[in-house]
Design a protein around this motif. Sequence first.
Motif, PDB file in Angstrom:
ATOM      1  N   GLY A 112      35.379  -4.453  42.113  1.00  0.00           N
ATOM      2  CA  GLY A 112      35.379  -3.331  43.040  1.00  0.00           C
ATOM      3  C   GLY A 112      34.305  -2.307  42.702  1.00  0.00           C
ATOM      4  N   ASP A 113      33.829  -2.323  41.451  1.00  0.00           N
ATOM      5  CA  ASP A 113      32.753  -1.418  41.050  1.00  0.00           C
ATOM      6  C   ASP A 113      31.437  -1.973  41.578  1.00  0.00           C
ATOM      7  N   PRO A 114      30.682  -1.190  42.345  1.00  0.00           N
ATOM      8  CA  PRO A 114      29.451  -1.700  42.957  1.00  0.00           C
ATOM      9  C   PRO A 114      28.406  -2.196  41.963  1.00  0.00           C
ATOM     10  N   VAL A 115      28.377  -1.683  40.731  1.00  0.00           N
ATOM     11  CA  VAL A 115      27.368  -2.122  39.763  1.00  0.00           C
ATOM     12  C   VAL A 115      27.499  -3.620  39.472  1.00  0.00           C
ATOM     13  N   LEU A 116      28.686  -4.167  39.642  1.00  0.00           N
ATOM     14  CA  LEU A 116      28.901  -5.596  39.371  1.00  0.00           C
ATOM     15  C   LEU A 116      28.308  -6.497  40.451  1.00  0.00           C
ATOM     16  N   LEU A 117      27.956  -5.916  41.580  1.00  0.00           N
ATOM     17  CA  LEU A 117      27.406  -6.705  42.688  1.00  0.00           C
ATOM     18  C   LEU A 117      25.908  -6.481  42.884  1.00  0.00           C
ATOM     19  N   GLU A 118      25.288  -5.724  41.974  1.00  0.00           N
ATOM     20  CA  GLU A 118      23.856  -5.442  42.065  1.00  0.00           C
ATOM     21  C   GLU A 118      23.055  -6.386  41.173  1.00  0.00           C
ATOM     22  N   THR A 119      21.833  -6.666  41.559  1.00  0.00           N
ATOM     23  CA  THR A 119      20.925  -7.433  40.709  1.00  0.00           C
ATOM     24  C   THR A 119      20.369  -6.498  39.644  1.00  0.00           C
ATOM     25  N   ALA A 120      20.521  -6.883  38.384  1.00  0.00           N
ATOM     26  CA  ALA A 120      20.070  -6.059  37.267  1.00  0.00           C
ATOM     27  C   ALA A 120      18.544  -6.089  37.156  1.00  0.00           C
ATOM     28  N   ALA A 121      17.983  -4.975  36.735  1.00  0.00           N
ATOM     29  CA  ALA A 121      16.529  -4.836  36.583  1.00  0.00           C
ATOM     30  C   ALA A 121      16.073  -5.377  35.227  1.00  0.00           C
ATOM     31  N   PRO A 122      14.871  -5.934  35.158  1.00  0.00           N
ATOM     32  CA  PRO A 122      14.344  -6.405  33.869  1.00  0.00           C
ATOM     33  C   PRO A 122      14.203  -5.258  32.863  1.00  0.00           C
ATOM     34  N   VAL A 123      14.391  -5.586  31.609  1.00  0.00           N
ATOM     35  CA  VAL A 123      14.164  -4.623  30.529  1.00  0.00           C
ATOM     36  C   VAL A 123      12.661  -4.458  30.374  1.00  0.00           C
ATOM     37  N   GLN A 124      12.200  -3.223  30.362  1.00  0.00           N
ATOM     38  CA  GLN A 124      10.780  -2.917  30.206  1.00  0.00           C
ATOM     39  C   GLN A 124      10.464  -2.370  28.820  1.00  0.00           C
ATOM     40  N   GLN A 125      11.424  -1.635  28.230  1.00  0.00           N
ATOM     41  CA  GLN A 125      11.183  -0.993  26.943  1.00  0.00           C
ATOM     42  C   GLN A 125      12.107  -1.575  25.877  1.00  0.00           C
ATOM     43  N   PHE A 126      11.511  -2.035  24.813  1.00  0.00           N
ATOM     44  CA  PHE A 126      12.249  -2.594  23.683  1.00  0.00           C
ATOM     45  C   PHE A 126      12.272  -1.519  22.600  1.00  0.00           C
ATOM     46  N   ASP A 127      13.307  -0.660  22.675  1.00  0.00           N
ATOM     47  CA  ASP A 127      13.339   0.523  21.833  1.00  0.00           C
ATOM     48  C   ASP A 127      14.738   0.748  21.260  1.00  0.00           C
ATOM     49  N   ASP A 128      14.934   1.930  20.659  1.00  0.00           N
ATOM     50  CA  ASP A 128      16.223   2.263  20.060  1.00  0.00           C
ATOM     51  C   ASP A 128      17.337   2.320  21.096  1.00  0.00           C
ATOM     52  N   HIS A 129      16.997   2.724  22.314  1.00  0.00           N
ATOM     53  CA  HIS A 129      18.002   2.784  23.384  1.00  0.00           C
ATOM     54  C   HIS A 129      18.561   1.380  23.661  1.00  0.00           C
ATOM     55  N   LEU A 130      17.678   0.393  23.721  1.00  0.00           N
ATOM     56  CA  LEU A 130      18.106  -0.988  23.937  1.00  0.00           C
ATOM     57  C   LEU A 130      18.944  -1.476  22.751  1.00  0.00           C
ATOM     58  N   ALA A 131      18.507  -1.187  21.538  1.00  0.00           N
ATOM     59  CA  ALA A 131      19.249  -1.612  20.344  1.00  0.00           C
ATOM     60  C   ALA A 131      20.655  -1.004  20.325  1.00  0.00           C
ATOM     61  N   THR A 132      20.773   0.252  20.721  1.00  0.00           N
ATOM     62  CA  THR A 132      22.086   0.909  20.778  1.00  0.00           C
ATOM     63  C   THR A 132      22.962   0.254  21.831  1.00  0.00           C
ATOM     64  N   LEU A 133      22.393  -0.016  23.002  1.00  0.00           N
ATOM     65  CA  LEU A 133      23.142  -0.695  24.053  1.00  0.00           C
ATOM     66  C   LEU A 133      23.684  -2.028  23.541  1.00  0.00           C
ATOM     67  N   VAL A 134      22.849  -2.812  22.896  1.00  0.00           N
ATOM     68  CA  VAL A 134      23.253  -4.140  22.414  1.00  0.00           C
ATOM     69  C   VAL A 134      24.357  -4.017  21.362  1.00  0.00           C
ATOM     70  N   ARG A 135      24.209  -3.101  20.400  1.00  0.00           N
ATOM     71  CA  ARG A 135      25.265  -2.897  19.393  1.00  0.00           C
ATOM     72  C   ARG A 135      26.579  -2.520  20.057  1.00  0.00           C
ATOM     73  N   ASP A 136      26.515  -1.612  21.025  1.00  0.00           N
ATOM     74  CA  ASP A 136      27.718  -1.192  21.744  1.00  0.00           C
ATOM     75  C   ASP A 136      28.325  -2.346  22.535  1.00  0.00           C
ATOM     76  N   MET A 137      27.471  -3.180  23.129  1.00  0.00           N
ATOM     77  CA  MET A 137      27.980  -4.312  23.902  1.00  0.00           C
ATOM     78  C   MET A 137      28.714  -5.302  23.003  1.00  0.00           C
TER      79      MET A 137
END
Length: 153
Positions: free
Chosen positions: A10-35
């Motif tokens: 029911g959450d619309p984000v689940l029905l959207e096409t995800a965008a490619p990752v452009q920046q390989f940085d600390d933000h991405l590393a934090t997201l991955v650890r959290d995931m």
Amino acid sequence: MALRELRFEGDPVLLETAAPVQQFDDHLATLVRDMFETMYAAPGRGLAAPQVGVGTRVFVVDTDWKDADPAPMLFVNPEISDRSKEEAVGTEACLSIPGKSFDVSRPLWVQLRWQDLEGVVHQGQFEGVQAICICHEFDHLNGLLLTRTGTLQ
């Protein structure tokens, strides 16, 4: 590390096409650890970024941790380059649709190309449960969600 809030059917984000990752940085590393932390706590075998409200092409998988030593795998900007023509029907569950399972047809193996946290490109072939989980999480990146009828929406 922090647990992220799961998104549900029911959450619309689940029905959207995800965008490619452009920046390989600390933000991405934090997201991955959290995931990873969120996936293990859920408890699941895979988790895609849209399932925690982030529309980027990232997913994590660990098909071993419930039965053996953990074997975490990370996939950034994955692309399925080949798949078996033969498929098998199996029962799948989804953290975004709690308490339900669905019969889904998946290829017996997939050939995948992806990047790691540093942006280095990798290739590999996955079969069995790993192929199933990878296909399931890959679907999330393309806005595909299992429905109550066991088909893809």
